[in-house]
Motif scaffolding. Structure first.
Motif, PDB file in Angstrom:
ATOM      1  N   ASP A 191       0.939  -1.175   0.077  1.00  0.00           N
ATOM      2  CA  ASP A 191      -0.096  -0.114   0.064  1.00  0.00           C
ATOM      3  C   ASP A 191       0.883   1.304  -0.031  1.00  0.00           C
ATOM      4  OD1 ASP A 191       0.897   0.748   2.640  1.00  0.00           O
ATOM      5  OD2 ASP A 191      -0.852  -0.864   3.406  1.00  0.00           O
ATOM      6  N   ILE A 192       0.464   2.463  -0.031  1.00  0.00           N
ATOM      7  CA  ILE A 192       0.709   3.535  -0.046  1.00  0.00           C
ATOM      8  C   ILE A 192       0.102   4.485   0.470  1.00  0.00           C
ATOM      9  CG2 ILE A 192       0.013   4.521  -2.424  1.00  0.00           C
ATOM     10  CD1 ILE A 192       2.838   5.633  -2.866  1.00  0.00           C
ATOM     11  N   THR A 193       0.512   5.540   1.157  1.00  0.00           N
ATOM     12  CA  THR A 193      -0.111   6.629   1.943  1.00  0.00           C
ATOM     13  C   THR A 193       0.024   7.752   1.228  1.00  0.00           C
ATOM     14  OG1 THR A 193      -0.106   5.351   4.306  1.00  0.00           O
ATOM     15  CG2 THR A 193      -0.632   7.822   4.253  1.00  0.00           C
ATOM     16  N   VAL A 194      -0.923   8.479   1.027  1.00  0.00           N
ATOM     17  CA  VAL A 194      -1.013  10.127   0.389  1.00  0.00           C
ATOM     18  C   VAL A 194      -0.871  10.873   1.531  1.00  0.00           C
ATOM     19  CG1 VAL A 194      -1.765  11.763  -0.974  1.00  0.00           C
ATOM     20  CG2 VAL A 194      -1.928   9.261  -1.809  1.00  0.00           C
ATOM     21  N   LYS A 195       0.192  11.780   1.732  1.00  0.00           N
ATOM     22  CA  LYS A 195       0.136  12.811   2.918  1.00  0.00           C
ATOM     23  C   LYS A 195       0.097  14.160   2.329  1.00  0.00           C
ATOM     24  CE  LYS A 195       3.062   9.501   5.372  1.00  0.00           C
ATOM     25  NZ  LYS A 195       4.331   9.299   6.036  1.00  0.00           N
ATOM     26  N   SER A 196      -0.276  15.000   3.239  1.00  0.00           N
ATOM     27  CA  SER A 196      -0.065  16.623   3.022  1.00  0.00           C
ATOM     28  C   SER A 196       1.042  17.137   2.867  1.00  0.00           C
ATOM     29  CB  SER A 196      -1.189  17.321   4.004  1.00  0.00           C
ATOM     30  OG  SER A 196      -0.685  17.066   5.238  1.00  0.00           O
ATOM     31  N   ASN A 197       1.364  17.918   2.231  1.00  0.00           N
ATOM     32  CA  ASN A 197       2.945  18.667   2.479  1.00  0.00           C
ATOM     33  C   ASN A 197       2.617  19.978   3.424  1.00  0.00           C
ATOM     34  OD1 ASN A 197       5.291  19.604   1.816  1.00  0.00           O
ATOM     35  ND2 ASN A 197       5.114  19.547  -0.511  1.00  0.00           N
ATOM     36  N   ALA A 198       3.824  20.464   3.728  1.00  0.00           N
ATOM     37  CA  ALA A 198       3.754  21.611   4.614  1.00  0.00           C
ATOM     38  C   ALA A 198       3.056  22.935   3.824  1.00  0.00           C
ATOM     39  CB  ALA A 198       5.253  22.105   4.668  1.00  0.00           C
ATOM     40  N   GLY A 199       2.155  23.494   4.836  1.00  0.00           N
ATOM     41  CA  GLY A 199       1.386  24.686   3.994  1.00  0.00           C
ATOM     42  C   GLY A 199       0.176  24.000   3.945  1.00  0.00           C
ATOM     43  N   PHE A 200      -0.329  22.844   3.995  1.00  0.00           N
ATOM     44  CA  PHE A 200      -1.631  22.260   3.846  1.00  0.00           C
ATOM     45  C   PHE A 200      -1.979  21.333   5.149  1.00  0.00           C
ATOM     46  CE2 PHE A 200       0.282  22.948  -0.171  1.00  0.00           C
ATOM     47  CZ  PHE A 200      -0.689  23.480  -1.066  1.00  0.00           C
TER      48      PHE A 200
END
Length: 397
Positions: free
Chosen positions: A334-343
């Motif tokens: 599996d892969i986890t989509v994460k928020s970037n800095a500023g989000f």
């Protein structure tokens, strides 16, 4: 009387042995006995010559039996019967298989649960010969039960064998005694051989996908895709080539994409990604190794400005050159989509959203934004060139 014999039914007088032979190691020829009989004694001073019936095997017909790859071992002669009218103890049952060099894993085996007497057996793998022996006084019953327990099997995968074939197996039972002779110098009398036929039906085993479960992450706004199958292995025991591979995203979201750089992979494989189903299809007949390299090149990225955060799983299905597909439908990574800095990751919508004016985040995978002090604002753009997003003092005016 001693040193005499009668060679034909109804004979009115015995014939002296001296008229023929009188040596223990030179018995009368088998022509003195009727067909299917043997001389049971040497012509000596203390014994009479006597004709007795040879042993025989019954209730085995020539009907072919079918053995299918991956099935249990096939019993060959469950109704077999051994017949003889001699008091001489039987010695062996020998079963010989005509094994092809193209099928080295064909095997004869023995079911000991069908025997109530002490029985020994030996298998010569090179000649595919199974010999069963018993010294028990009632060894006829033991050997008969043992013959009923002989089975045919294949000890491994019939790799690259796609056509049925026929195997001939022959059985013979023998008597052994110091006084049983069929030819000069012989102490063994055997039955006629009985043939059994086995039709071997190979099965096209499905290809398999092997990979240790692994988890990866993709940060929103990343400019490069993340490889997700660097250690996957494709295996097909029965075919050198594969026809297709299908990779499916589980819980896919808008903007998710799978791709593969096949610039270093030999030609012949075409790629097609369906964004609606999150499915990457590889097609075109190619070797198992070529397809393995192609799958190892698959990478994930999100093309959305506002993707859904969270976990996506991967399933891989493989189809061989004859159209048989793998059966394992489990998620292999599996892969986890994460928020970037500023989000931040909004729990209500599962969207990745920018921090509103007056707030900031300076790390990935944030679940909320931090408010800036009075007279400052959150500068999202700085996250691309500096370590995070900071609150910046407002300029005059």
């Amino acid at each position: 009387r001693a040193k005499s014999f009668a060679s034909t039914p109804g004979q009115t007088a015995c014939v002296d042995c001296s008229d023929f032979d009188n040596q223990a190691d030179q018995p009368f020829s088998t022509s003195k006995c009727a067909s299917g009989e043997y001389r049971s004694h040497h012509c000596t001073a203390s014994s009479n010559r006597k004709c007795e019936q040879k042993p025989s095997i019954h209730n085995i017909d020539g009907t072919s039996r079918v053995f299918t790859e991956n099935d249990q071992a096939l019993t060959l002669a469950s109704g077999a019967a051994i017949d003889f009218n001699s008091s001489t103890i039987m010695s062996t049952v020998t079963i010989t298989m005509a094994r092809s060099t193209a099928a080295p894993k064909d095997a004869l085996e023995f079911d000991p649960t069908l025997v109530n007497y002490d029985v020994t057996r030996s298998l010569t793998a090179e000649s595919s010969t199974l010999v069963i022996r018993s010294s028990h006084p009632a060894n006829k019953d033991a050997l008969e039960a043992a013959l009923k327990g002989v089975r045919f099997a294949n000890a491994g995968d019939m790799q690259y064998q796609h056509e049925s074939r026929q195997v001939e197996i022959r059985a013979v039972v023998c008597l052994t005694s110091d006084t049983a002779t069929e030819a000069a110098g012989s102490t063994e009398v055997c039955s006629a051989q009985v043939a059994m036929q086995v039709v071997v039906e190979p099965q096209n085993d499905a290809p398999t996908v092997t990979a240790a479960f692994a988890s990866y992450s993709f940060v929103h706004e990343a400019t490069s895709a993340t490889p997700v199958f660097p250690n996957v292995e494709l295996v097909d025991k029965d075919n050198a080539n594969l026809k297709s591979v299908t990779i499916t995203l589980v819980d896919t979201s808008s903007g998710d994409a799978l791709s593969a750089d096949l610039s270093t992979v030999p030609g012949g494989i075409a790629l097609e990604f369906d964004p609606d189903t999150g499915t990457l299809k590889m097609t075109g007949e190619a070797s198992v190794n070529t397809y393995t390299d192609a799958v190892q090149a698959v990478a994930f990225r999100s093309l959305s400005d506002r993707p859904k955060y969270g976990v996506r799983g991967f399933k891989v299905s493989v189809t061989d050159a004859k159209g048989v597909s793998s059966t394992d439908t489990s998620v292999i990574g599996d892969i986890t989509v994460k928020s970037n800095a500023g989000f931040y990751e909004d729990a209500a919508s599962h969207d990745i959203l920018p921090c509103p004016a007056g707030k900031y985040t300076d790390a990935e995978h944030a679940t909320a934004c931090t408010s800036c002090a009075a007279g400052n604002y959150g500068d999202v753009l700085k996250s691309a060139t500096e370590e995070g997003t900071y609150c910046v003092v407002c300029s005059p005016g």
